[in-house]
Design a protein around this motif. Structure first.
Motif, short mmCIF file in Angstrom:
data_model
loop_
_atom_site.label_atom_id
_atom_site.label_comp_id
_atom_site.label_asym_id
_atom_site.label_seq_id
_atom_site.Cartn_x
_atom_site.Cartn_y
_atom_site.Cartn_z
N ARG A 79 14.19 -47.11 -11.92
CA ARG A 79 13.50 -47.73 -13.05
C ARG A 79 12.60 -48.85 -12.58
NH1 ARG A 79 18.64 -48.71 -15.27
NH2 ARG A 79 18.00 -50.91 -15.33
N TYR A 80 11.54 -49.09 -13.32
CA TYR A 80 10.58 -50.10 -12.90
C TYR A 80 11.19 -51.49 -12.87
CZ TYR A 80 6.42 -52.99 -12.64
OH TYR A 80 5.48 -53.92 -12.26
N ASP A 81 12.06 -51.81 -13.82
CA ASP A 81 12.66 -53.15 -13.82
C ASP A 81 13.48 -53.38 -12.56
OD1 ASP A 81 15.82 -52.91 -15.20
OD2 ASP A 81 14.48 -51.20 -15.17
N LEU A 82 14.09 -52.31 -12.01
CA LEU A 82 14.85 -52.45 -10.78
C LEU A 82 13.93 -52.63 -9.57
CD1 LEU A 82 17.70 -49.84 -11.35
CD2 LEU A 82 17.81 -52.33 -11.58
N ILE A 83 12.77 -51.98 -9.61
CA ILE A 83 11.79 -52.19 -8.55
C ILE A 83 11.34 -53.65 -8.54
CG2 ILE A 83 9.47 -51.57 -7.73
CD1 ILE A 83 9.92 -48.78 -8.93
#
Length: 873
Positions: A79-83
């Motif tokens: 997920r982008y938030d984890l990136i």
């Protein structure tokens, strides 16, 4: 695949094995469980690092993506938030990493840039940036480039459902920060590397959710599996279903706006653009197709020298891992709005990379099953290859950057045009939007110091502006104002025309004799004084770009608005004023609101929308019809529904949605085609049908549409949707037919793509002629307007001589590619026509009035169809 190095273990359960084995054992086993789990995690991380970076050692203080996320890269779509969180972690644990947020997407995800460099370069980052800007400014002394670090911009994931690149962005940043290899140390010391891990965060998360939600255990490689076939509209596009890899030029979206603003703060020497392609492909890197796919303003040195120079590094890295690859085919480098082309027009090297896609976690291909990890590794090695190539060519690329802008000024001073002048005397808002657009691309704009007449057009001082060609952004000036008609190829991956002055619809011309006045540093929307005192009625000219937004806001405020359908002159607070048909009237004697409330709303909305409001104290006009004429009538408040979903062009639907949201502020209902049978069309007065297939609509839905339009409804039909309406006998329009010319009876098989592709209209620009008396043309003062076309659909003008309000001129071709046969068909076809159907009508658009959120000049044609559709037949 033989090219895939097998991991040491199968980690598809991602660390769950110890728990599964020992969950029922007594408490005394907890310690053993913990030890085994720790060992398993260590081996897991080691196997991952060894797969992507075999034989390398890393700083243990820097967590790998696997350690941070808790699963091996390639096991899940991150997920982008984890990136973002991982990049935040790198920023937190190392002084060599710096994270900044440069803006936000439509869905309010942060747009981030992670910068990695040595401690000394980090301490002098602003000085390094200023020196790079000095290098790109020919008016300043050239700095000594021998010690200047290479500026590398690693860009990933502009297409959300091409997910391998964002995973590669995490691994590459980790490698650069933690690797103890000589190359990594050299890069940290002699380069400043900027990482944009996901150009399109909104689309990425849409796809990641799909892929992860449909993942099998074990993964399913069958291409028919649901995991590999996203639901409409898919994750390729952003929130409004736009392809952001086309938006570096139009700047229709915040993702691109902040990216371009950041780009011009750095002028990177090298910019990457990582993609995915079909599963049965291999890997592509530049050079692209020689001549046929090249941009006309990019220096030959870029294509003949720099690209081949870098390609050797990509080949070396791919050879080392045994991955197949190819170059010099298919992929286009001509359109300036690509992430790999825009840098080429700014003294850097833009590089496109394409890997075969697993479109999920594992997918069968002609060479065997392709894993997500394999696609990621391909991009990782080319990320490293790019940095090594940039480092080895550091001084060369710095010198090229300076040479590029010096030659731009030199070439611009020799351009016969000398200057371009532009300006619409009736639309102040659109002028300011175009000025701001030019300034966003760092193009110098000046006031026009005197009245000019050039190319049969008049440009007045105070209402027109001058853009000199002798400036560092000369090549972008050409991009904005030139029509390109000569091509080395006749097959285009995308648009073949992009003249932005035409897309904004502003009158413009080359003006060698123009004398630039004061430089315009910022655009500012017009402001007007609101007329005080009692009024019989208020008038608003429909010529301004934001007049439709003003109308919508007035209707939402409960203010009754009428439309004046003829030219007239009135005595106003400014004296006698001539008004064109399409002028709005707010009659004070027919309002449900109190007079003071109407005036209060009107004043506030006029200021908000930069609209001039005229006050009249009588309904008796100086000339033309009076304000109570039968040719004046109430404006119907639009109630709009649009069909979307499988089979429908998400690009075109997104353009319409974006226009209504961002330029009008009008909510429209978007209904999936498979839900249409539940719609009661009589709750709406306007149905929009974007291009696409409507075969999924049931016969009962077709009957409902026929009944509704016959009772007074308005259909706005875009291109191929009109074919479906004809098939269902809702309309009866005819295609343009030419006498068939004989084709060769046989051709070599290898020529099929070029021969057949040359028949397509590759996105080009034409001059159309408006019937200014028709409501579709209200707000326009000139009889001609550039239009954008990207379809081979050619329909004859209406048999009713009054209902083809927009036709092409006798010689309509302005720019882009079109075959001779198609140009002849175009001359005989309609751009817009109206089909009366019972008490209603269908308004057909065969061009693209809202193309890529950039065609400001033709937006009002579409908006007129929405606001005045019931008056068009």
């Amino acid at each position: 695949m033989n090219a895939i190095k097998k991991p040491l273990m199968d980690f598809s359960l991602s660390g769950q094995i110890p728990f599964l084995i020992f969950r029922k054992l007594p408490n005394m086993k907890k310690l053993l469980t913990a030890l085994i789990f720790s060992l398993f995690t260590f081996l897991q991380a080691y196997a991952q690092v060894d797969y992507f970076f075999p034989g390398e050692s890393f700083d243990p203080a820097i967590p790998s993506p696997e350690e941070f996320l808790g699963y091996p890269i390639g096991d899940w779509h991150t997920r982008y938030d984890l990136i973002v969180k991982y990049y935040e972690k790198l920023d937190a644990v190392s002084d060599l990493a710096q994270l900044q947020t440069i803006g936000y997407t439509h869905e309010h995800r942060p747009k981030i840039i992670l910068t990695i460099a040595s401690a000394s370069n980090m301490a002098n980052l602003e000085a390094i940036r200023q020196k790079q800007l000095q290098l790109a400014d020919p008016s300043k002394p050239k700095p000594d480039v021998s010690s200047m670090p290479s500026i590398i911009h690693q860009g990933y994931g502009v297409h959300g459902n091409e997910p391998s690149s964002a995973e590669a962005a995490m691994l590459t940043a980790y490698w650069l920060l933690a690797s103890q290899s000589d190359l990594a140390k050299n890069l940290r010391a002699n380069a400043v590397v900027h990482f944009d891990p996901t150009v399109n965060p909104d689309g990425r998360d849409r796809h990641s959710l799909w892929a992860n939600s449909n993942k099998g255990f074990p993964p399913v490689a069958d291409p028919m599996d649901r995991e590999h076939n996203e639901a409409w509209p898919g994750g390729r596009t952003n929130h409004y279903w736009f392809d952001l890899n086309r938006d570096w030029l139009p700047l229709a979206h915040p993702e691109s706006q902040v990216k371009i603003a950041w780009y011009h703060q750095w002028y990177p020497n090298v910019t990457t653009d990582f993609h995915e392609m079909g599963t049965n492909s291999t890997y592509f890197f530049e050079p692209t197709k020689p001549y046929g796919s090249e941009n006309p303003v990019v220096p030959r040195k870029n294509y003949d020298d720099i690209n081949p120079r870098f390609a050797k590094y990509f080949a070396k890295y791919m050879d080392e891992i045994g991955s197949l690859y190819w170059t010099k085919e298919v992929f286009d480098n001509s359109y300036p709005g690509y992430g790999s082309t825009y840098p080429d027009i700014h003294g850097g090297l833009g590089l496109v990379f394409e890997t075969a896609s697993s479109r999920g976690h594992l997918q069968a291909s002609q060479r065997g099953d392709i894993s997500f990890a394999f696609t990621i590794r391909n991009h990782v090695v080319n990320s490293l290859a790019t940095m090594e190539a940039a480092l080895d060519n550091r001084e060369y690329m710095h010198n090229y950057l300076r040479e590029f802008f010096e030659s731009a000024v030199s070439e611009g001073s020799k351009d016969p045009a000398k200057n371009y002048v532009f300006g619409d005397p009736y639309d102040a808002s659109r002028n300011q939007l175009f000025i701001q657009f030019l300034r966003d691309h760092q193009i110098k704009v000046y006031e026009n110091s005197s009245d000019l007449t050039v190319g049969g057009q008049s440009f007045k001082k105070g209402k027109s502006w001058v853009v000199p060609t002798a400036q560092p952004q000369y090549r972008m000036v050409r991009t904005m104002f030139e029509y390109v008609k000569e091509f080395a190829d006749s097959v285009f991956y995308d648009a073949s025309a992009w003249t932005m002055a035409a897309s904004y619809g502003v009158p413009f011309a080359s003006a060698p004799g123009a004398k630039p006045g004061t430089e315009v540093l910022n655009s500012s929307m017009p402001t007007y004084e609101f007329p005080e005192g009692n009024a019989y009625a208020y008038l608003i000219d429909w010529s301004d770009y934001f007049a439709p937004k003003m109308l919508h806001d007035l209707q939402q405020a409960g203010i009754h608005v009428e439309l004046i359908n003829r030219d007239f002159s009135s005595q106003t607070q400014d004296g006698r004023v001539d008004f064109a048909r399409g002028t709005l009237m707010i009659p004070m004697g027919f309002q449900k609101l109190k007079k003071e409330d109407v005036q209060k709303h009107l004043k506030e909305l006029a200021a908000k929308n930069s609209q001039k409001v005229y006050k009249v104290t009588t309904g008796l006009n100086v000339s033309g019809i009076d304000l109570g004429s039968n040719l004046v009538g109430a404006v119907q408040e639009p109630k709009v529904i649009m069909i979307v979903g499988p089979g429908i062009s998400s690009y075109e639907a997104g353009e319409i949605w974006h226009l209504m949201d961002t330029k009008v502020g009008m909510p429209i209902t978007k209904v999936n085609s498979d839900m249409f049978n539940r719609v009661n069309l009589f709750d709406y007065n306007t149905l929009i049908m974007p291009s696409g297939s409507y075969s999924s609509l049931s016969e009962s839905s077709v009957s409902h549409i026929k009944d509704w339009v016959n009772r007074g409804g308005t259909i706005i039909s875009m291109k191929s949707a009109s074919l479906w309406l004809n098939q269902k006998e809702i309309t009866k329009e005819a295609p343009v037919e030419l006498e068939r010319k004989p084709e060769p009876k046989e051709l070599p098989f290898e020529t099929r793509r070029d021969f057949e592709g040359a028949k397509e209209v590759g996105g080009s620009i034409y001059m159309a002629r408006l019937d200014l008396s028709h409501p579709i043309a209200y707000g326009y003062r000139r009889e001609t307007i550039p239009v954008y076309r990207n379809t081979n659909l050619f329909i004859q003008p209406s048999k009713d001589k009054y209902l083809t309000p927009i036709r092409y001129t006798a010689n309509p071709y302005l720019g882009g590619y079109i075959s001779k046969d198609n140009l002849e068909k175009l001359k005989q076809s309609a751009s817009v026509l109206i089909s009366p159907t019972g008490g209603g009508r269908v308004i057909h658009f065969f061009d693209s009035p809202n193309f890529r959120g950039a065609w400001y000049g033709t937006n009002k044609l579409f908006l007129n169809a929405i606001f005045f559709g019931n008056q068009m037949d």
